[in-house]
Structures are given as structure tokens and as C-alpha cells.
Design an enzyme around this catalytic site. Structure first.
Site, PDB file in Angstrom:
ATOM      1  N   SER A  35       8.329  31.330  40.896  1.00  0.00           N
ATOM      2  CA  SER A  35       8.992  29.869  40.781  1.00  0.00           C
ATOM      3  C   SER A  35      10.507  30.202  40.359  1.00  0.00           C
ATOM      4  O   SER A  35      11.310  29.231  40.796  1.00  0.00           O
ATOM      5  CB  SER A  35       8.500  29.127  39.379  1.00  0.00           C
ATOM      6  N   GLU A  56       8.908  35.505  26.089  1.00  0.00           N
ATOM      7  CA  GLU A  56      10.106  34.974  26.567  1.00  0.00           C
ATOM      8  C   GLU A  56      11.162  35.786  25.402  1.00  0.00           C
ATOM      9  O   GLU A  56      12.303  35.959  25.689  1.00  0.00           O
ATOM     10  CB  GLU A  56      10.237  33.545  26.516  1.00  0.00           C
ATOM     11  N   ASP A 115       4.955  18.487  35.829  1.00  0.00           N
ATOM     12  CA  ASP A 115       4.662  19.340  34.556  1.00  0.00           C
ATOM     13  C   ASP A 115       4.910  18.507  33.347  1.00  0.00           C
ATOM     14  O   ASP A 115       3.898  18.776  32.259  1.00  0.00           O
ATOM     15  CB  ASP A 115       5.323  20.734  34.591  1.00  0.00           C
ATOM     16  N   ARG A 165      14.461  22.723  39.821  1.00  0.00           N
ATOM     17  CA  ARG A 165      13.532  23.065  40.792  1.00  0.00           C
ATOM     18  C   ARG A 165      13.703  22.432  42.126  1.00  0.00           C
ATOM     19  O   ARG A 165      13.246  23.230  43.066  1.00  0.00           O
ATOM     20  CB  ARG A 165      12.153  22.587  40.017  1.00  0.00           C
TER      21      ARG A 165
HETATM   22  C1  LIG Z   1       5.783  30.100  26.922  1.00  0.00           C
HETATM   23  C2  LIG Z   1       5.406  29.800  28.412  1.00  0.00           C
HETATM   24  N1  LIG Z   1       5.957  30.612  29.123  1.00  0.00           N
HETATM   25  C3  LIG Z   1       5.609  30.321  30.680  1.00  0.00           C
HETATM   26  C4  LIG Z   1       4.754  29.310  30.916  1.00  0.00           C
HETATM   27  C5  LIG Z   1       4.440  29.022  32.523  1.00  0.00           C
HETATM   28  N2  LIG Z   1       2.979  29.271  32.512  1.00  0.00           N
HETATM   29  C6  LIG Z   1       2.176  28.428  32.760  1.00  0.00           C
HETATM   30  S1  LIG Z   1       0.598  29.054  32.901  1.00  0.00           S
HETATM   31  C7  LIG Z   1       1.027  30.312  32.961  1.00  0.00           C
HETATM   32  C8  LIG Z   1       0.277  31.775  32.956  1.00  0.00           C
HETATM   33  C9  LIG Z   1      -0.928  31.642  32.250  1.00  0.00           C
HETATM   34  O1  LIG Z   1      -1.844  32.652  32.354  1.00  0.00           O
HETATM   35  P1  LIG Z   1      -2.867  32.661  31.511  1.00  0.00           P
HETATM   36  O2  LIG Z   1      -2.771  32.545  30.041  1.00  0.00           O
HETATM   37  O3  LIG Z   1      -3.983  33.895  31.810  1.00  0.00           O
HETATM   38  O4  LIG Z   1      -3.960  31.486  32.034  1.00  0.00           O
HETATM   39  P2  LIG Z   1      -5.183  31.002  32.982  1.00  0.00           P
HETATM   40  O5  LIG Z   1      -5.278  32.397  33.727  1.00  0.00           O
HETATM   41  O6  LIG Z   1      -6.230  30.700  31.886  1.00  0.00           O
HETATM   42  O7  LIG Z   1      -4.683  30.102  33.655  1.00  0.00           O
HETATM   43  C10 LIG Z   1       2.424  30.781  32.740  1.00  0.00           C
HETATM   44  C11 LIG Z   1       3.334  31.840  32.867  1.00  0.00           C
HETATM   45  C12 LIG Z   1       4.338  28.522  29.844  1.00  0.00           C
HETATM   46  N3  LIG Z   1       3.573  27.304  30.135  1.00  0.00           N
HETATM   47  N4  LIG Z   1       4.744  28.676  28.663  1.00  0.00           N
END
Ligand SMILES: Cc1ncc(C[n+]2csc(CCOP(=O)(O)OP(=O)(O)O)c2C)c(N)n1
Ligand SMILES: [Mg+2]
Lengths: 314, 276
Positions: A35, A56, A115, A165
Site C-alpha cells: 500500500s 510502528e 477504511d 492513497r
Molecule cells: C496500527 C495498525 N497498523 C497497521 C494496520 C494496517 N493493517 C490492517 S490489517 C493488517 C494485517 C493484520 O494481520 P493479522 O493481525 O494477522 O490479521 P488477520 O490475518 O487475522 O487478518 C495491517 C497491517 C492497522 N490496521 N493498524
């Protein structure tokens, strides 16, 4: 139709140029490399790319250490998570020691879209602007983003780059010159000035031509460098037009509008109208629908110009 | 509810997820589908809730810390009757109730606004502390992602929950092995998770997150654990139930097209038919 490209897309391309030019450039991400468009750099220079996972605070803290040891780190994630989650790492580990970290934040503003409000940073410019030593840059299109990224790499010290974006129209050619601390007068007019940055610049230009048809002569100033701010240009333009509208995809508190108002208030009191989010969070929706709903449109700029012209006449 | 009934509910939830995302043209199918059995078991068996009174003070709470899986929660809430099912089709659209990530101000049944990863367990702890202060016996459930394990705040919250002996907190880890940029082991290795949570003084239960009986047993066990919090580490498959989405990182945050949605729904309807 003008060509369109997202500023984040141009960032990804510029990183490849930097990677080839300077072996000290390193890139960090937090599980959003597709992204934020750092993925191409990661592929080309895997040994200089560090995915920190969804962490982060650690992302920005590690970038500080890399800079302290002579690297030029570009740390990327969405604006909300960089400025939000890692604010104090930015403040105390990066800005306070004036380390050479580039915080390249994408997905700023309500044009994040679907989002929703939790992901739409609308206060990041205000927060970053309030931190001493921080340079804050908000490019308007792909070409300006390219130049902003190269300029940030040249500059020694912390830089916050705010990107989006959404695909946005290409406004500038290679002859365009971005400089840190300089505003660009894109159009000269005498009745009113629109000072804008980011996605609002193209709308400011469109509003200016519509207003020209109505007989209103509009200056359009692109203020990509929110900090340092080009006070000289802002004051000079305000002296001629005697009316200023600011436009930004950000809360009207603390961003570009505030920065311009601070300068004009002290040096050249001028009637103003600030266009931006009216101290409200965004919501889920298509980016263009949200711009409409929250009053970030050409029509709204035209309205703001008439409003400020009325103030001027009083 | 019986096991077979819960399986049917999970299937309906999966169908809702697909049709919502097709209409919305955006959203997160993978992590929503992987959590469907967990969420079905919680909302239709385990949790003490009342859809007619979403703010009931005695209710169990649910925090979707991995907020991007909002569709799985919205479907469960709609199927429980918190709001009309038609609302599901407004997901992620301007002016509609169902935000891309859970919003407690807009949606009845949502106990906490989430979407920024890493924050949910802290909020769950807060609710649990308040429950203890008020002498209430409600319980708090938090659903976490495995990529989310990289957030430092998760471990701050893990420490605090054990420190305050929050046996009214049950975390569930959707252990699907994937996040956005690829396999969790390759992006930021958080293994070994079972040992980590044990070392943080939590009671750890490991289950197959798609085995309803195992989930029922795990929740029953969690209820009996006193003096410390419990985490259920549920091994799951991201995209579970839709063959072409299963175990594919690429289906984390992309909505299926109309045709892909049809294919997915066909598979899910076949599964429903097999359940009888
Ligand atoms: C603090 C934060 N950083 C980045 C994101 C962007 N983001 C959304 S979902 C995701 C990946 C999540 O992976 P996981 O926790 O394994 O979830 P699942 O596989 O169950 O979808 C990221 C990096 C976010 N929502 N919040
Ligand atoms: Mg995962």
C-alpha cells in the site's frame, strides 16, 4: 483528461531512484509495503529494506538508530499510524536529536475512503508542524512528490512527507521546481489568493478558472512546504490580493490554514476563509463522495472565495 | 446451541461476509472468514448478551481488536438481531452505519471502536477492571490477530491483565499465519506464541479454530480459570470456507468481484447443504 497518479505511487518510484544513487538510503515499513509502495524497493534492494511488522513505534525508533549510525532511513506506514502510534518516538528519538529520518506517510486525509474515520489522518500536519526541527511537506501530484522525496533525501534532518492513497491529476512537468521552504505561485491574480496543498491544489486551479469566467482574478499558491513556511511569498501575495482562502485535506485546526493565518495575523492582517475539515472525523465511503460531503470541492472553494471577497469589501 | 446449529450459523456468516464485500467493492475477506467459527461460537453460545438491549450493563463484552475483520462481527450482530440484515449491504458506503472498522458510536452491539491494531486488549482490560470494581460478573472477550502480535501494546496489555489477575478476560488469537505482506513468520516472527503467553502468566489453551466442539470446550475451560486471564490460541486458515481464498495473503484486503463472489457463495451453499 489529465493523467492521474497517486502520490504514494510516485514515492515508490522515487525510492528506486534514490536506492540506485545512494547506498545509504534504507527503507522501513510496517506490514503495508504494497500500500505504501515500498515493495518495489524491497524487491530491488532486499538487504536495505526492513519490514518491522505491525509495530510502528519500533519502526520509527529503529529508523532513529539507523540515522544515528549514518543511514538515511525512509520509514513508511499510513499517516495515522506513523504520527499517531509513534508520535513520541518521532518527537524524542527523531526530532529532539534532529536525526536524519524521513517519515514517508501515505493514506493521509479522508481520501483514504472506505477504511473509514479510524484510518483517515486529519490532524497529522498540525501535530508534525508543532514539533521543533521537523520539516513538513505535502506534495500535490506525482511530479512534485518525486521532487519532494529527492529533496528530503538531500536535506539533513527529520522530514515528514504527507501523501495520499487516491489517484490525483498530474499538474506539473519536469520543469517544475520544488524547494523546501518555498511556495510556488501557480497562477497570478489580483482579487484573491487561494493557498492550497495536496489534493486541494488541482481543485484550486479549477476554481480559479471558473472564477476567472465570473470576472474574479485569482492567485493560486501551492504551499507544499508547510514547514518551513515561505512567509515572504505568502505576505507578498496577501498584500496584493487583500483576501486569502486556504484549502487543505486536513482539519481546519492546526494545518495549512492555521499556518497561513499565523503569519498573516502578525505580518499582514488579511481577511481569510479556511477550507478544510470542520473539526470533524471522516467516515467510510468513496473518496470523491467524501470530498463532496465534507466540503472539499471546487464548488466549495468558489463559495469560499465569494465569502472572503465579501469580507474584504466590508 | 448445538454444534450443528453453530456450524450453520458460521456458514451463514461466511455467506454474509462475501455478499457484503461484493457490494462494498472493498474490505477484508481473509481475516473475516478465518474468524467466523470463533465469532459464531461466541455470539450464539458463549456470550451473555441481549440484542434488544445492546447497552445492558450486565452483558459480556466483545472487542474486535483486529478491527479490519468488521464484516464477521457485523454479520453476527445482524444475525442476532441487533439491526436489520439489510444494513449489511451498506457496508463502507457514505452515510451508512457500518464503517470499514467497528465504530461503537454508530453501530449497536459494537462495544469498542477499533481498527488501529494493538489497542483492543488494553480496552478489554479496562472493561474487565471496571467490572471487578462494580462487582459485576460479566466477562470480556477480545479477538486478536497474529500479525497484530507485533504491536508492543499487546504485550503491555498482556502483562497488565496478568498483574491485575483479570480472569474475566478471555483473549482469542486468530492464528492464521498470515498478515498483509506475507506469512507472519517471514514478516515479523512472533513465535513461539504459546510459550510467550505462558511466560506472561496467562492460561493458554490451544485449539483448532474451525472445530466448533473444541471451541466450545475451550470457552468452557476459560470460564473455570481463576486468578489469571486466558488466551485461546485458535489455529485457523485465513479465507476459510472459500477454496480460492484459503491460505492466500493476497485475499487479506481485496474484495471479490461479482463472479468471484458467486463462486464463493456457491461453495458455501454446497457446504450448507452438506450440513443439512
Ligand atoms: C496500527 C495498525 N497498523 C497497521 C494496520 C494496517 N493493517 C490492517 S490489517 C493488517 C494485517 C493484520 O494481520 P493479522 O493481525 O494477522 O490479521 P488477520 O490475518 O487475522 O487478518 C495491517 C497491517 C492497522 N490496521 N493498524
Ligand atoms: Mg493473521
Amino acid at each position: 483528461m489529465a493523467n492521474k497518479v497517486a502520490t504514494r505511487e510516485a514515492y515508490g518510484k522515487a525510492l528506486l531512484v534514490l536506492g540506485a544513487e545512494n547506498p545509504n538510503v534504507v527503507v522501513l515499513d510496517a506490514d503495508l509495503s504494497k500500500s505504501t509502495k515500498t515493495a518495489d524497493f524491497a524487491k530491488k534492494y532486499p538487504e536495505r529494506f526492513f519490514n518491522m511488522g505491525i509495530a510502528e513505534a519500533n519502526l520509527l525508533g529503529t529508523a532513529a538508530g539507523l540515522a544515528a549510525a549514518g543511514k538515511i532511513p525512509f520509514a513508511s506506514t499510513f499517516a495515522i499510524f506513523a504520527v499517531g502510534r509513534a508520535f513520541e518516538q518521532i518527537r524524542n528519538s527523531i526530532a529532539y536529536p534532529k536525526l536524519n529520518v524521513k517519515i514517508a506517510a501515505t493514506h493521509s486525509g479522508i481520501t483514504v475512503g472506505e477504511d473509514g474515520g479510524s484510518h483517515q489522518a486529519i490532524e497529522d500536519v498540525a501535530i508534525m508542524r508543532a514539533v521543533p526541527n521537523m520539516v513538513v511537506l505535502v506534495p500535490a501530484d506525482g511530479e512534485e512528490t518525486r521532487q519532494v522525496v529527492l529533496a528530503a533525501a538531500q536535506y539533513k534532518g527529520p522530514v515528514y512527507i504527507r501523501m495520499g492513497r487516491l489517484d490525483v491529476p498530474l499538474l506539473f512537468g519536469e520543469e517544475y521546481r520544488f524547494e523546501i521552504g518555498k511556495a510556488n505561485v501557480l497562477k497570478k491574480g489580483t482579487d484573491v489568493a487561494i493557498m492550497a496543498n495536496g489534493v486541494m491544489v488541482s481543485m484550486a486551479l479549477e476554481a480559479a478558472s471558473e472564477l476567472a469566467d465570473q470576472g474574479v482574478s485569482v492567485s493560486v499558491v501551492n504551499v507544499a512546504s508547510v514547514k518551513p513556511l515561505d512567509e515572504e511569498t505568502i505576505v507578498r501575495i496577501a498584500k496584493t490580493t487583500k483576501a486569502v482562502v486556504t484549502a487543505e485535506e486536513h482539519n481546519i485546526i492546526g494545518g495549512l490554514g492555521s499556518a497561513v493565518a499565523e503569519v498573516l495575523g502578525e505580518k499582514q492582517p488579511t481577511p481569510m476563509v479556511r477550507v478544510g475539515l470542520k473539526d470533524t472525523f471522516g467516515e467510510s465511503g468513496r473518496p470523491l463522495e467524501l470530498l463532496e460531503k465534507y466540503g472539499l470541492t471546487k464548488a466549495e472553494l468558489v463559495k469560499a472565495v465569494h465569502e472572503v471577497l465579501a469580507k474584504k469589501q466590508r | 446451541m448445538t454444534t450443528i446449529e453453530l456450524k450453520r450459523v458460521a456458514n451463514v456468516i461466511r455467506q454474509d461476509i462475501i455478499s457484503m464485500l461484493v457490494t462494498a467493492k472493498s474490505g477484508h475477506p481473509g481475516g473475516s472468514l478465518s474468524a467466523a467459527d470463533i465469532v459464531a461460537t461466541l455470539f450464539f453460545n458463549e456470550m451473555r448478551i441481549n440484542p434488544k438491549d445492546p447497552r445492558w450493563e450486565e452483558r459480556d463484552r466483545f472487542v474486535l481488536s483486529k478491527g479490519h475483520a468488521a464484516p464477521v462481527l457485523y454479520s453476527a450482530l445482524a444475525e442476532k438481531g441487533y439491526f436489520p440484515k439489510e444494513e449489511l449491504q451498506g457496508l463502507r458506503q457514505t452515510g451508512h452505519m457500518l464503517q470499514g472498522h467497528p465504530d461503537m458510536k454508530k453501530t449497536p452491539g459494537v462495544d469498542m471502536s477499533t481498527g488501529s491494531l494493538g489497542q483492543g486488549l488494553s480496552a478489554a482490560n479496562g472493561m474487565a477492571l471496571a467490572g471487578k470494581l462494580d462487582g459485576k460478573d460479566y466477562r470480556v472477550f477480545a479477538l486478536l490477530g497474529d500479525g497484530e502480535m507485533a504491536e508492543g501494546q499487546i504485550w503491555e496489555a498482556a502483562m497488565a491483565a496478568a498483574h491485575y489477575k483479570l480472569d474475566n478476560v478471555t483473549a482469542i488469537l486468530d492464528f492464521n499465519g498470515l498478515q498483509i505482506d506475507g506469512a507472519t513468520d517471514s514478516v515479523m516472527c512472533s513465535a513461539p506464541l504459546t510459550e510467550k503467553w505462558r511466560a506472561f502468566c496467562w492460561h493458554v489453551i490451544e485449539v483448532d479454530g474451525h472445530d466448533i466442539d473444541a471451541l466450545l470446550a475451550a470457552f468452557a475451560e476459560a470460564k473455570t480459570v481463576k486468578g489469571r486471564p486466558t488466551i485461546i490460541i485458535a489455529k485457523t486458515v485465513k479465507g476459510k470456507g472459500v477454496s480460492f481464498m484459503e491460505d492466500q495473503a493476497g485475499w487479506h484486503g481485496n474484495a471479490p468481484s461479482v463472479e468471484q463472489g458467486e463462486q464463493a457463495l456457491k461453495e458455501l451453499r454446497e457446504e450448507a447443504a452438506n450440513l443439512g
